[in-house]
Design an enzyme around this catalytic site. Structure first.
Site, PDB file in Angstrom:
ATOM      1  N   SER B 331     -11.714  10.369  62.856  1.00  0.00           N
ATOM      2  CA  SER B 331     -11.926  11.821  62.901  1.00  0.00           C
ATOM      3  C   SER B 331     -12.799  12.333  61.778  1.00  0.00           C
ATOM      4  O   SER B 331     -13.228  13.487  61.810  1.00  0.00           O
ATOM      5  CB  SER B 331     -10.578  12.539  62.855  1.00  0.00           C
ATOM      6  OG  SER B 331      -9.832  12.184  63.997  1.00  0.00           O
ATOM      7  N   HIS B 376      -2.806  20.738  72.007  1.00  0.00           N
ATOM      8  CA  HIS B 376      -2.958  21.764  70.993  1.00  0.00           C
ATOM      9  C   HIS B 376      -3.031  23.173  71.558  1.00  0.00           C
ATOM     10  O   HIS B 376      -3.016  24.160  70.842  1.00  0.00           O
ATOM     11  CB  HIS B 376      -4.243  21.523  70.178  1.00  0.00           C
ATOM     12  CG  HIS B 376      -4.166  20.366  69.254  1.00  0.00           C
ATOM     13  ND1 HIS B 376      -4.558  19.089  69.622  1.00  0.00           N
ATOM     14  CD2 HIS B 376      -3.708  20.258  67.983  1.00  0.00           C
ATOM     15  CE1 HIS B 376      -4.386  18.277  68.609  1.00  0.00           C
ATOM     16  NE2 HIS B 376      -3.848  18.965  67.602  1.00  0.00           N
ATOM     17  N   CYS B 389      -8.388  18.281  66.750  1.00  0.00           N
ATOM     18  CA  CYS B 389      -8.102  18.137  68.167  1.00  0.00           C
ATOM     19  C   CYS B 389      -9.123  17.217  68.820  1.00  0.00           C
ATOM     20  O   CYS B 389     -10.330  17.468  68.793  1.00  0.00           O
ATOM     21  CB  CYS B 389      -8.150  19.517  68.847  1.00  0.00           C
ATOM     22  SG  CYS B 389      -7.985  19.386  70.645  1.00  0.00           S
TER      23      CYS B 389
END
Lengths: 375, 627
Positions: B331, B376, B389
């Site tokens: 991420s 989410h 997310c």
């Protein structure tokens, strides 16, 4: 025979040295100069060892004493001894081969209890004297049968010395015998015939008689680089030493080839390279001139000797001295194969020097015992 | 009277004739003598006049030898003058056999003064049988100070024995910054063939890794030469002349030893890497790779067993993770992908995407899961960043397409070396159609774009690349290539030359400048918003951090590897990542943290980064009133 009568000189020009000591002043002077040059070179070649110079001085003293002793003996006396000395020498050469002591791979010495003795040295004097003794009994030039007999007299001791083995000395003694024959008037035609025959036999000699190390030395002469670290090393290093000396030399004690030990056997057989490196071409020419003077004086004495025996002995001894000089210098400068002969009065070592000086003693005896009426 | 010389008078001797004959022959002989003497004279002239030049140089070559003098190697300092690599005298006991009267007696007495083992004596004897008598041979190497003192007090009793000091490389801090500094080792045959023998005459060591290798040329210097006269045996008689060696230059690194140590401590016993970079000039301030090793063992030759143990250690202590470790960025790639999407106009920052916990596309029967199984909900750009997310990025990336994505990321330095010049640096992998065709010989699949959007799949990057990419981001598209050398202290001139600070270039220009702020703010939210994945580190803080957590999946275990249960559990755990720059409002440093098999980036890597940033900011701000 009166000693006193024989010392009277026709023109009264003989010096005290000559009259009472029977010494030849020019010869003694030249020999002393040579000895000095030899000592100086030796000092340099041994990395300034006073011990070596000291030892050599003692040997020179002995050699000069031997010369003086020999100079006192009238040649007639020597002539009477000649056949017995020759025969005795021959017997001792046989004994050497049977019971001699060995040193450096060769059997050369006879142990006489008190001192050790090299019979081959005696023969250096005995052979020319014996041949001269034999030839001077008859009219000259020698006949063929006389030559043959003389050749046998030369060949026997030479062969015995070769067996020791001592190539250098055998070369010298045969040369000294040959010089007597030559000076006695050996026919040119005969010499030529023998020369051709020897040339023809040379390959046989090479194949069957020469030892491997001797062949190597000859081959090395033509191409030192074929074995630069073995047999060629001596020649390569000594030519470098000589060549780097140049015209003026690098100066006494300054020759790097010798001081730094690149030159092998630099204080014995190869001392001439040290001399040439440090004193240059000028020094070499002076040295050659000194040797030439000694040889010239010897030949002068020979030519002026009063009888055939004296002439032949004097001439042969002088030419043999030249052989020493030529072979040594030729070897060190790479003109000739390596034959272990010292440079007279310069190389370190005693035995051959004593013999040589005894020879000069004989020369001086010949010159100083001349009779008044003869001239 | 018999003295007339003729015992046999039967034949008439023509005395005059005989004398003339003899004289004639004597002159012939004399002529022969002159000719032969002339030959000798000619030969001497040939050697001493014509050949003089040649034989002089041969004689010169005989006696003059050139002995190289190795230069002293330059030292290595950190940016504040902390010595990182030095040359220390290394004492050894030398014996010159020819000066020793009774070798056995000497050895017997010497062993009573200094502890000398039997193997050392055996080795000495072997050496002696192979050497010449005047050569000094080592009997014992690496004497302690105590042994040197003990010998010095007794030295008069041991003629021919001496203590010699040689300089050898020493790394005073051991494992500290070992990967960054690197080490020297004995020159091997391949290196010997490569180096300039004139420069390296007499040198035994050469840089093998790190800055020791990178700046080898300048550190090493240039060998000097001593001309000596030697004799036929090679013994040195006297020196003739000398050209002093040019010592190597000292290197002042950009590394901050204090910060480096703080980073090493922050990582603790974990395996991993930390890279800290100065945002202003791209100076590499810390370059940590754990576990580390003691570089000193390589200096004097490491024994086989130790080296094998280091090589086979599953934690790979010799492996410089900071520049050679290639990990999926996970991420931590999202700020860059997100910026690419915004710049391309795929989304506006305010646009929301609904995250149901998974994502799928029409023609493929596959569900890509969000890390948060339950989803989410509605996510705008800031939310998607702070809560990381995945679904938002699946969609953004898919809409962006691989071509635009990789073209944009390439400008941040992914898939290429950073330009720091650190030896062994790897490029990582920036996935693209071209890359895949070249590397795999296959075309690109849509699905692969989706996984690439969250820094997985083929994507690989190094910790150094991540730190540099954060620098570019913090500088709104401007950055210089990373720099590891701050200054060079020239040993020959005594002057210090600052290395040129590379020009900061605009690497990326955005059509909408304000998008930088959007991304920057979203990164601050990661740490400082209530739902941010990095919120765990926002307590007790008087500045703001812009950062991004990452957790990258590991596929490294092979089928046939031996394992024990616990170890496998650990090795299957995800890598924890955190990239950041701080302070967020006025960025000064960029940091990337990677903890191998650490688990979650927010929980494991972010606190490490916080400690590092704290250490830097506290140190820098404290400095003026530190005294």
């Amino acid at each position: 025979m009166s000693e006193l009568a024989s010392q009277v000189t026709p023109r009264g020009r003989q010096s005290i040295m000559q009259r009472f000591l029977h010494l030849d002043v020019p010869l003694v002077t030249a020999l002393l100069l040579l000895s000095l040059a030899g000592l100086a070179t030796l000092y340099s070649a041994t990395n300034q060892s006073m011990d070596a110079v000291h030892n050599q001085l003692i040997r020179m003293g002995v050699a000069f004493a031997g010369m003086i002793v020999m100079a006192q003996i009238p040649l007639d006396t020597l002539r009477r001894w000649t056949p017995w000395v020759f025969l005795g020498g021959l017997v001792m050469l046989v004994l050497v081969l049977l019971v001699g002591t060995t040193g450096q791979g060769a059997q050369r010495w006879l142990d006489l209890g008190l001192f050790r003795f090299q019979p081959a040295e005696l023969m250096k004097l005995a052979i020319p004297m014996a041949v001269a003794w034999y030839l001077s009994m008859r009219a000259l030039p020698p006949t063929l049968s006389q030559v043959l007999l003389a050749t046998i007299a030369i060949a026997m001791p030479t062969a015995l010395i070769v067996l020791q083995p001592d190539l250098g000395t055998s070369l010298l003694v045969s040369a000294s015998g040959f010089f007597v024959l030559f000076l006695a008037g050996l026919r040119w035609r005969l010499m030529l015939t023998v020369l051709v025959a020897m040339a023809a036999l040379a390959p046989v000699f090479w194949m069957f008689l020469m030892r491997e190390y001797q062949k190597q030395r000859v081959l090395t002469l033509f191409d030192p680089e074929r074995d630069p670290l073995g047999t060629g090393y001596h020649i390569i290093q000594s030519t470098i030493a000589i060549g780097s000396g140049g015209i003026y030399g690098r100066g006494w004690l300054n020759g790097t080839q010798s001081q730094l030990e690149f030159l092998p056997e630099r204080h014995t057989d190869f001392i001439f390279a040290v001399f040439a490196e440090e004193f240059g071409l000028l020094g070499v020419l002076l040295l050659l001139a000194l040797y030439l003077f000694i040889i010239g004086r010897g030949m002068y004495i020979a030519v002026n000797a009063q009888d055939t025996f004296s002439r032949l002995v004097a001439g042969s001894l002088t030419l043999t001295f030249f052989v020493y000089v030529f072979v040594n210098m030729g070897m060190v400068s790479g003109l000739m194969p390596v034959v272990g002969l010292p440079l007279p009065l310069v190389s370190y070592g005693g035995t051959s020097m004593v013999t040589m000086m005894a020879g000069f003693g004989i020369l001086m005896s010949i010159h100083s015992h001349r009779k008044m009426w003869a001239s | 009277m018999a003295s007339n010389g003729n015992a046999d008078q039967n034949q008439l001797h023509d005395k005059g004739q005989e004398k003339r004959q003899f004289t004639r022959r004597s002159f012939i002989a004399g002529a022969g003598v002159l000719v032969l003497m002339g030959l000798i004279g000619g030969r001497m002239g040939q050697l001493q006049v014509a050949g003089h030049q040649r034989y002089s140089s041969l004689s010169q070559a005989n006696r003059v030898k050139l002995v190289p003098i190795p230069p002293n190697r330059g030292l290595i300092y950190d940016r504040n003058g902390v010595l990182l690599a030095e040359n220390r005298p290394n004492f050894q006991l030398l014996v010159t056999p020819e000066q020793v009267q009774d070798m056995e007696d000497m050895l017997a007495h010497l062993t009573r003064t200094i502890d000398i083992s039997d193997t050392e004596i055996d080795r000495f004897r072997q050496l002696r049988s192979r050497s010449r008598n005047f050569e000094a041979l080592p009997l014992k190497v690496r004497l302690t100070e105590k042994e040197v003192a003990a010998f010095a007090a007794n030295r008069h009793r041991f003629p021919g024995v001496e203590v010699e000091a040689r300089l050898s490389r020493h790394y005073p801090h051991g494992e500290h910054a070992a990967h960054a500094i690197g080490y020297v080792g004995r020159i091997n045959e391949r290196e010997l063939a490569r180096v300039d023998t004139r420069r390296y005459g007499g040198s035994s060591h050469i840089g093998k890794s790190g800055t020791e290798l990178q700046f080898e040329e300048r550190l090493h210097g240039h060998a000097g030469l001593e001309r000596v006269e030697t004799n036929a045996l090679g013994r040195v008689i006297k020196p003739l002349g000398r050209r002093a060696p040019d010592p190597g230059d000292d290197m002042v690194l950009t590394l901050d030893s204090h910060l480096q140590r703080a980073a090493e401590d922050a990582l603790g016993d974990e395996s991993g890497s930390i890279v800290v970079m100065d945002v202003h000039n791209s100076d590499v301030l810390a370059l940590v790779s754990k576990p580390s090793f003691d570089p000193n063992i390589f200096v004097n030759g490491v024994d086989r067993a130790t080296y094998a143990a280091l090589q086979e250690d599953p934690d790979r202590p010799l492996f410089n993770r900071a520049v050679r470790g290639q990990y999926p960025p996970g991420s931590t790639i999202k700020p860059f992908i997100g910026l690419a999407g915004l710049e391309a106009g795929i989304f506006d920052p305010e646009d929301t995407i609904f995250c149901p916990g998974h994502y799928s596309i029409d023609d493929i029967d596959h569900r890509w899961r969000c890390w948060r199984r339950q989803g989410h909900g509605d996510m705008d750009f800031a939310d998607a960043m702070s809560q990381s997310c995945d679904v938002y990025y699946y969609k953004l990336g898919y809409d962006l397409g691989i071509d635009r994505m990789s073209a944009f990321l390439e400008r941040f330095g992914f898939g290429q070396r950073t330009g720091a010049g650190i030896p062994g640096e790897r490029t990582g992998i920036l996935p693209s159609r071209e890359w895949k065709r070249a590397a795999r010989g296959e075309g690109w699949f849509h699905g692969e774009t989706i996984i690439t959007s969250i820094g997985q799949g083929y994507f690989l990057s190094t910790p150094l690349q991540l730190a540099h990419a954060m620098t570019v981001l913090a500088n709104r598209g401007h950055a210089a290539p990373p720099r590891v050398l701050r200054a060079v202290h020239s040993a020959s001139t005594g002057e210090t030359y600052e290395t040129e600070v590379p020009e900061r270039e605009q690497i990326i220009a955005l059509a909408q400048e304000e998008l930088w702020d959007v991304v920057h703010e979203s990164l601050v939210d990661v740490v400082h918003s209530s739902r941010g994945t990095g919120r765990g580190i926002n307590t007790n803080i008087n500045y703001r951090i812009a950062g991004k957590t990452g957790t990258s999946q590991v596929f490294s275990l092979g089928q046939d590897q031996e394992y024990d249960e616990e170890e496998v559990q650990r090795r299957l755990r995800n890598h924890a990542l955190f990239t950041a720059y701080a302070p967020a409002d006025d960025p000064r440093i960029a940091v990337s943290v990677l903890v191998e098999h650490g688990g979650g980036g927010g929980a494991v890597a972010a606190p490490v980064a916080r400690k590092v940033i704290d250490a830097y900011l506290r140190n820098v701000t404290a400095e003026p009133d530190d005294v």
